[in-house]
Design an enzyme around this catalytic site. Structure first.
Site, PDB file in Angstrom:
ATOM      1  N   GLU A 187       0.836  -1.205   0.000  1.00  0.00           N
ATOM      2  CA  GLU A 187       0.000   0.000   0.000  1.00  0.00           C
ATOM      3  C   GLU A 187       0.872   1.257   0.000  1.00  0.00           C
ATOM      4  O   GLU A 187       2.105   1.184   0.131  1.00  0.00           O
ATOM      5  CB  GLU A 187      -0.948  -0.044   1.201  1.00  0.00           C
ATOM      6  CG  GLU A 187      -1.898  -1.238   1.104  1.00  0.00           C
ATOM      7  CD  GLU A 187      -2.898  -1.330   2.241  1.00  0.00           C
ATOM      8  OE1 GLU A 187      -2.769  -0.605   3.239  1.00  0.00           O
ATOM      9  OE2 GLU A 187      -3.813  -2.172   2.111  1.00  0.00           O
ATOM     10  N   ASN A 188       0.200   2.395  -0.177  1.00  0.00           N
ATOM     11  CA  ASN A 188       0.919   3.657  -0.323  1.00  0.00           C
ATOM     12  C   ASN A 188       0.126   4.760   0.362  1.00  0.00           C
ATOM     13  O   ASN A 188      -1.120   4.728   0.358  1.00  0.00           O
ATOM     14  CB  ASN A 188       1.084   3.964  -1.822  1.00  0.00           C
ATOM     15  CG  ASN A 188       2.066   5.082  -2.070  1.00  0.00           C
ATOM     16  OD1 ASN A 188       1.763   6.256  -1.922  1.00  0.00           O
ATOM     17  ND2 ASN A 188       3.267   4.714  -2.447  1.00  0.00           N
ATOM     18  N   ALA A 189       0.830   5.731   0.916  1.00  0.00           N
ATOM     19  CA  ALA A 189       0.163   6.860   1.565  1.00  0.00           C
ATOM     20  C   ALA A 189      -0.734   7.606   0.583  1.00  0.00           C
ATOM     21  O   ALA A 189      -1.746   8.197   0.979  1.00  0.00           O
ATOM     22  CB  ALA A 189       1.202   7.800   2.162  1.00  0.00           C
ATOM     23  N   TYR A 202      -3.192   6.627  -1.490  1.00  0.00           N
ATOM     24  CA  TYR A 202      -3.881   5.332  -1.477  1.00  0.00           C
ATOM     25  C   TYR A 202      -4.026   4.632  -2.830  1.00  0.00           C
ATOM     26  O   TYR A 202      -3.809   3.419  -2.920  1.00  0.00           O
ATOM     27  CB  TYR A 202      -5.267   5.464  -0.843  1.00  0.00           C
ATOM     28  CG  TYR A 202      -5.281   5.897   0.599  1.00  0.00           C
ATOM     29  CD1 TYR A 202      -4.150   5.798   1.412  1.00  0.00           C
ATOM     30  CD2 TYR A 202      -6.446   6.413   1.170  1.00  0.00           C
ATOM     31  CE1 TYR A 202      -4.174   6.210   2.739  1.00  0.00           C
ATOM     32  CE2 TYR A 202      -6.488   6.817   2.496  1.00  0.00           C
ATOM     33  CZ  TYR A 202      -5.349   6.719   3.282  1.00  0.00           C
ATOM     34  OH  TYR A 202      -5.375   7.116   4.595  1.00  0.00           O
ATOM     35  N   CYS A 206      -1.738  -4.660  -5.509  1.00  0.00           N
ATOM     36  CA  CYS A 206      -2.263  -5.916  -4.961  1.00  0.00           C
ATOM     37  C   CYS A 206      -1.197  -7.013  -4.973  1.00  0.00           C
ATOM     38  O   CYS A 206      -0.235  -6.979  -5.763  1.00  0.00           O
ATOM     39  CB  CYS A 206      -3.457  -6.393  -5.769  1.00  0.00           C
ATOM     40  SG  CYS A 206      -4.967  -5.436  -5.537  1.00  0.00           S
ATOM     41  N   GLU A 220      -1.469 -10.019  -6.099  1.00  0.00           N
ATOM     42  CA  GLU A 220      -1.436 -10.740  -7.370  1.00  0.00           C
ATOM     43  C   GLU A 220      -0.527 -10.036  -8.369  1.00  0.00           C
ATOM     44  O   GLU A 220       0.206 -10.689  -9.128  1.00  0.00           O
ATOM     45  CB  GLU A 220      -2.849 -10.863  -7.960  1.00  0.00           C
ATOM     46  CG  GLU A 220      -3.802 -11.688  -7.130  1.00  0.00           C
ATOM     47  CD  GLU A 220      -4.579 -10.868  -6.105  1.00  0.00           C
ATOM     48  OE1 GLU A 220      -4.030  -9.868  -5.591  1.00  0.00           O
ATOM     49  OE2 GLU A 220      -5.719 -11.238  -5.825  1.00  0.00           O
ATOM     50  N   CYS A 232      -9.324  -8.838  -7.128  1.00  0.00           N
ATOM     51  CA  CYS A 232     -10.137  -7.696  -7.551  1.00  0.00           C
ATOM     52  C   CYS A 232     -10.274  -7.719  -9.079  1.00  0.00           C
ATOM     53  O   CYS A 232      -9.584  -8.477  -9.774  1.00  0.00           O
ATOM     54  CB  CYS A 232      -9.506  -6.383  -7.074  1.00  0.00           C
ATOM     55  SG  CYS A 232      -8.053  -5.871  -8.026  1.00  0.00           S
ATOM     56  N   CYS A 240      -7.078  -7.180 -11.022  1.00  0.00           N
ATOM     57  CA  CYS A 240      -6.151  -8.322 -10.975  1.00  0.00           C
ATOM     58  C   CYS A 240      -6.655  -9.479 -11.822  1.00  0.00           C
ATOM     59  O   CYS A 240      -5.849 -10.230 -12.389  1.00  0.00           O
ATOM     60  CB  CYS A 240      -5.911  -8.753  -9.531  1.00  0.00           C
ATOM     61  SG  CYS A 240      -4.805  -7.630  -8.647  1.00  0.00           S
TER      62      CYS A 240
HETATM   63  N1  THU Z   1      -5.867  -6.843  -2.051  1.00  0.00           N
HETATM   64  C1  THU Z   1      -5.002  -7.674  -2.682  1.00  0.00           C
HETATM   65  O1  THU Z   1      -3.785  -7.501  -2.585  1.00  0.00           O
HETATM   66  N2  THU Z   1      -5.512  -8.698  -3.415  1.00  0.00           N
HETATM   67  C2  THU Z   1      -6.824  -9.030  -3.464  1.00  0.00           C
HETATM   68  O2  THU Z   1      -7.171 -10.029  -4.094  1.00  0.00           O
HETATM   69  C3  THU Z   1      -7.818  -8.205  -2.774  1.00  0.00           C
HETATM   70  C4  THU Z   1      -7.304  -6.961  -2.165  1.00  0.00           C
HETATM   71  C5  THU Z   1      -5.325  -5.774  -1.206  1.00  0.00           C
HETATM   72  C6  THU Z   1      -5.418  -4.394  -1.748  1.00  0.00           C
HETATM   73  C7  THU Z   1      -5.330  -3.567  -0.473  1.00  0.00           C
HETATM   74  O3  THU Z   1      -3.944  -3.396  -0.141  1.00  0.00           O
HETATM   75  C8  THU Z   1      -5.964  -4.437   0.566  1.00  0.00           C
HETATM   76  O4  THU Z   1      -5.990  -5.754   0.029  1.00  0.00           O
HETATM   77  C9  THU Z   1      -7.370  -4.011   0.948  1.00  0.00           C
HETATM   78  O5  THU Z   1      -8.158  -3.886  -0.178  1.00  0.00           O
END
Ligand code: THU
Length: 141
Positions: free
Chosen positions: A54-56, A58, A63, A65, A96, A99
């Site tokens: 994640e990043n400040a 947002y 992800c 994947e 998501c 992804c």
């Molecule tokens: N996230 C993933 O890395 N993969 C997924 O399949 C669903 C969501 C992450 C994105 C974000 O950093 C956090 O989960 C909450 O959404």
């Protein structure tokens, strides 16, 4: 399109779960507190892992994947044989929408997408079930 890639063996599934769970522990998720790990099995039988970062600012977060796919490409992989995603909690941590499309670039309609807790695989989908009527590289040919 006919998918001739072999299915995932129990040993490969277990190795993917271990790799994804180890990756999940390295997640950088200070904002959502939601750690995710992913593992990609390539056509050579190699496993590539990723975690969410994640990043400040947002929207710039990445992800798990996407990280695993980047690792595969860096290693020279060109085909995804299976994907495993692991997370905590009751709900299934399915990829998501973005992804799903990223996986589609390297996978076929029958490619297994395994959804897991750190203990076990909880659900199994095909890519086509998660992303029906999808658009892929062959459409540009
Ligand atoms: N996230 C993933 O890395 N993969 C997924 O399949 C669903 C969501 C992450 C994105 C974000 O950093 C956090 O989960 C909450 O959404």
């Amino acid at each position: 399109m006919t998918d001739t890639r072999p299915p995932v063996t129990d040993a490969q599934r277990d190795a993917m779960l271990a790799a994804a769970t180890a990756a999940m522990a390295r997640a950088h998720a200070p904002y959502s507190k939601f750690q995710v790990g992913a593992a990609v099995l390539d056509a050579q039988g190699r496993i590539h892992a990723g975690c969410n970062v994640e990043n400040a600012a947002y929207p710039q977060g990445v992800c798990a994947e996407a990280g695993a796919l980047s690792a595969m490409v860096l290693a020279g992989g060109t085909q995804v044989q299976a994907v495993l995603v692991v997370g905590h909690g009751e709900g299934l941590v399915t990829p998501c929408g973005g992804c799903r499309q990223k996986i589609r670039e390297f996978a076929g309609p029958d490619t297994p997408i395994l959804i897991a807790s750190p203990q076990q695989v909880r659900a199994r989908f095909t890519l086509d079930a998660l992303l029906p009527h999808s658009f892929g590289p062959e459409h540009l040919a």
